[in-house]
Design an enzyme around this catalytic site. Structure first.
Site, PDB file in Angstrom:
ATOM      1  N   LEU A  65       1.622  28.648  16.482  1.00 46.69           N
ATOM      2  CA  LEU A  65       0.933  28.827  15.193  1.00 46.69           C
ATOM      3  C   LEU A  65       0.105  30.108  15.143  1.00 46.69           C
ATOM      4  O   LEU A  65      -0.374  30.498  14.086  1.00 46.69           O
ATOM      5  CB  LEU A  65       0.047  27.610  14.900  1.00 46.69           C
ATOM      6  CG  LEU A  65       0.847  26.381  14.438  1.00 46.69           C
ATOM      7  CD1 LEU A  65       0.041  25.103  14.637  1.00 46.69           C
ATOM      8  CD2 LEU A  65       1.269  26.526  12.980  1.00 46.69           C
ATOM      9  N   ALA A  88      -1.855  21.665  16.526  1.00 50.02           N
ATOM     10  CA  ALA A  88      -3.290  21.987  16.518  1.00 50.02           C
ATOM     11  C   ALA A  88      -3.876  21.875  17.919  1.00 50.02           C
ATOM     12  O   ALA A  88      -3.367  21.107  18.740  1.00 50.02           O
ATOM     13  CB  ALA A  88      -4.056  21.027  15.606  1.00 50.02           C
ATOM     14  N   SER A 135      -8.014  15.571   8.908  1.00 50.29           N
ATOM     15  CA  SER A 135      -8.616  14.611   9.832  1.00 50.29           C
ATOM     16  C   SER A 135      -9.899  14.007   9.264  1.00 50.29           C
ATOM     17  O   SER A 135     -10.658  14.678   8.556  1.00 50.29           O
ATOM     18  CB  SER A 135      -8.941  15.353  11.136  1.00 50.29           C
ATOM     19  OG  SER A 135      -9.852  14.608  11.908  1.00 50.29           O
ATOM     20  N   GLU A 137     -12.383  13.738  10.913  1.00 58.01           N
ATOM     21  CA  GLU A 137     -13.461  14.580  11.455  1.00 58.01           C
ATOM     22  C   GLU A 137     -14.026  15.493  10.377  1.00 58.01           C
ATOM     23  O   GLU A 137     -15.169  15.955  10.493  1.00 58.01           O
ATOM     24  CB  GLU A 137     -12.948  15.420  12.623  1.00 58.01           C
ATOM     25  CG  GLU A 137     -12.795  14.661  13.926  1.00 58.01           C
ATOM     26  CD  GLU A 137     -14.130  14.215  14.522  1.00 58.01           C
ATOM     27  OE1 GLU A 137     -15.001  15.074  14.714  1.00 58.01           O
ATOM     28  OE2 GLU A 137     -14.296  13.018  14.771  1.00 58.01           O
ATOM     29  N   TYR A 158     -13.581  22.283  15.576  1.00 53.10           N
ATOM     30  CA  TYR A 158     -12.311  21.634  15.204  1.00 53.10           C
ATOM     31  C   TYR A 158     -12.370  21.170  13.749  1.00 53.10           C
ATOM     32  O   TYR A 158     -11.469  21.450  12.946  1.00 53.10           O
ATOM     33  CB  TYR A 158     -12.041  20.443  16.130  1.00 53.10           C
ATOM     34  CG  TYR A 158     -10.924  19.538  15.633  1.00 53.10           C
ATOM     35  CD1 TYR A 158      -9.581  19.899  15.778  1.00 53.10           C
ATOM     36  CD2 TYR A 158     -11.215  18.318  15.011  1.00 53.10           C
ATOM     37  CE1 TYR A 158      -8.565  19.064  15.309  1.00 53.10           C
ATOM     38  CE2 TYR A 158     -10.203  17.494  14.544  1.00 53.10           C
ATOM     39  CZ  TYR A 158      -8.884  17.859  14.693  1.00 53.10           C
ATOM     40  OH  TYR A 158      -7.876  17.049  14.217  1.00 53.10           O
ATOM     41  N   ASN A 187      -8.703   8.140  13.151  1.00 54.40           N
ATOM     42  CA  ASN A 187      -8.149   8.129  14.516  1.00 54.40           C
ATOM     43  C   ASN A 187      -6.961   7.176  14.620  1.00 54.40           C
ATOM     44  O   ASN A 187      -7.043   6.036  14.179  1.00 54.40           O
ATOM     45  CB  ASN A 187      -9.206   7.669  15.526  1.00 54.40           C
ATOM     46  CG  ASN A 187     -10.407   8.589  15.573  1.00 54.40           C
ATOM     47  OD1 ASN A 187     -11.006   8.875  14.554  1.00 54.40           O
ATOM     48  ND2 ASN A 187     -10.768   9.042  16.760  1.00 54.40           N
ATOM     49  N   ARG A 226     -15.526   4.349  15.570  1.00 52.74           N
ATOM     50  CA  ARG A 226     -14.311   4.946  15.027  1.00 52.74           C
ATOM     51  C   ARG A 226     -13.435   3.875  14.390  1.00 52.74           C
ATOM     52  O   ARG A 226     -13.462   2.701  14.783  1.00 52.74           O
ATOM     53  CB  ARG A 226     -13.486   5.622  16.145  1.00 52.74           C
ATOM     54  CG  ARG A 226     -14.117   6.882  16.716  1.00 52.74           C
ATOM     55  CD  ARG A 226     -14.103   8.021  15.704  1.00 52.74           C
ATOM     56  NE  ARG A 226     -14.630   9.263  16.271  1.00 52.74           N
ATOM     57  CZ  ARG A 226     -15.928   9.600  16.265  1.00 52.74           C
ATOM     58  NH1 ARG A 226     -16.838   8.783  15.745  1.00 52.74           N
ATOM     59  NH2 ARG A 226     -16.318  10.743  16.773  1.00 52.74           N
TER      60      ARG A 226
END
Ligand code: NAP
Ligand code: F7E
Length: 329
Positions: A65, A88, A135, A137, A158, A187, A226
């Site tokens: 990438l 990623a 994500s 996140e 990230y 997740n 999570r």
């Protein structure tokens, strides 16, 4: 004519499940593989097809990438109907150690791929559909439950890079009228999860403790919560996003959250061991900024895609523990 898909990150956890799914649907699957000094295709071994095999439907291409020229070449060769950008640097803690590389691969890498696709679509004059692996996140410090309307508050390089990837995807969709979908996935785990993510680190340690290969497990923050699902379910959702009439952005989650402490109790409970006797807290695994509580609301995916997770938390933990017991033996 059967469809063709290009998957970046095909050697990762999700890439391997998605490849299986697309092959089972009759697709020809092209995958981008990074050059490595040792084999990095072990998750694909069971579906690998030798380049000399006639009519093979899994085709691997070297690429990265961070290398636009190579991406352009691979897209031209593969001529995909669908592109899944799963590649990623996906480890949150590592992104604090290698922030610049993480941004290059995860944020600018997404931009490179989108830009290659934009030119390719113009040259060939037909639609190509694009899935961007966003994500949970990205929500970071935003209070739970989080859904598509929750404002992002990323807490790591990230997460910031994934937010950039998300917005590049939205901008390319709006600017060039391209079919681009953002998945915002919470997740998701499996026996193929990388060994340094907390769930797999725990289940792998249980296998090794039971086999007498290890007697301690060093972990960081046990209080974070999570929303953990099964990766096999989530790749089905990715595919569904690209089969809609209109492109959109979707949260995928189970709607249940557990702490690392609760995961430990469930996993060690599968083998009748008390996790407190084995776990040692090591601050090296703490993050400079932590994400405390992720809990997804996947109502939109349920209503629009007809997507629901099929594997419960308990079944997921059991599946991973059983796999790692066997592996250690
Ligand atoms: P993973 O197991 O870490 O796989 C990542 C993949 O990306 C691997 O194939 C890796 O190749 C490849 N890769 C890394 N750097 C690259 C680069 N510079 N160029 C090309 N490929 C590169 O991750 P995953 O769990 O399957 O996740 C798939 C995607 O979803 C990732 O984008 C991740 O950030 C995102 N995501 C994951 C979760 C989750 O819970 N699993 C949740 C939300 C979003 P190597 O095999 O050579 O390392
Ligand atoms: O950490 C805590 C850690 O690394 C989960 C990636 O797939 O999911 C993943 O990111 C929690 C954190 O996953 C250890 O502090 C404690 O609170 O398994 P993890 P993650 O950071 O949630 C998201 C959705 C992604 O997009 C990412 O790509 O567990 N924790 N002790 C630990 N974590 C690790 N890794 N190792 C420990 O020893």
């Amino acid at each position: 004519m059967s469809k063709s898909a290009l998957i970046t990150g095909i050697t990762g956890q999700d890439g391997s499940y998605l490849s299986e799914l697309l092959l089972s649907k009759g697709y020809t699957v092209h995958g981008l593989v990074r050059r490595s000094s040792s084999f990095n295709t072990s998750r694909l071994d069971h579906i690998y097809a030798d380049p000399h095999e006639a009519g093979r439907r899994l085709v691997l291409h070297y690429g990265d990438l961070t290398d636009s020229t190579g991406l352009r070449r691979v897209i031209e060769k593969a001529r995909p109907d669908e592109i899944y950008n799963l590649g990623a640097q996906s480890h949150v803690k590592v992104s604090f150690e290698n922030p610049e590389y993480t941004a290059d691969a995860d944020a600018t890498g997404t931009l490179r791929l989108l830009d290659c696709m934009r030119d390719h679509v113009e040259h060939i004059g037909r639609e190509v559909r694009f899935y961007q692996a966003g994500s949970s996140e990205m929500f970071g410090a935003a209070p739970p439950p989080q859904n598509e309307k929750t404002a992002f508050y990323p807490r790591s390089p990230y997460a910031v890079s994934k937010v950039a990837g998300y917005w590049y995807a939205v901008n390319y969709r709006e600017a060039y009228n391209l079919f681009i979908a953002n998945g915002i996935l919470f997740n998701h785990e499996s026996p193929r999860r990388g060994e340094t993510f907390v769930t797999r680190k725990i289940t792998r340690a249980i296998g090794r403790i039971k086999s007498g290969l290890q007697d301690k497990l060093f972990l960081g923050n046990l209080e974070a919560k999570r929303d953990w699902g099964f990766a096999g379910d989530y790749v089905e959702g990715m595919w569904r996003m690209l089969q809609q009439n209109e492109p959109g952005d979707f949260v995928m989650a189970t709607g249940e959250a557990y702490s690392i402490r609760e995961f430990l109790a469930e996993a060690f409970g599968c083998v009748d061991l008390d996790w407190r006797k084995y776990v040692v807290i090591d601050p090296r695994y703490f993050r400079p900024t932590e994400v405390d509580f992720l809990l997804g609301d996947a109502t939109k995916a349920r209503k629009t895609l007809g997507w629901t997770p099929t594997v419960s938390f308990r079944r997921l933990v059991r599946m991973m523990v059983d796999h790692d017991l066997q592996l250690a033996e």
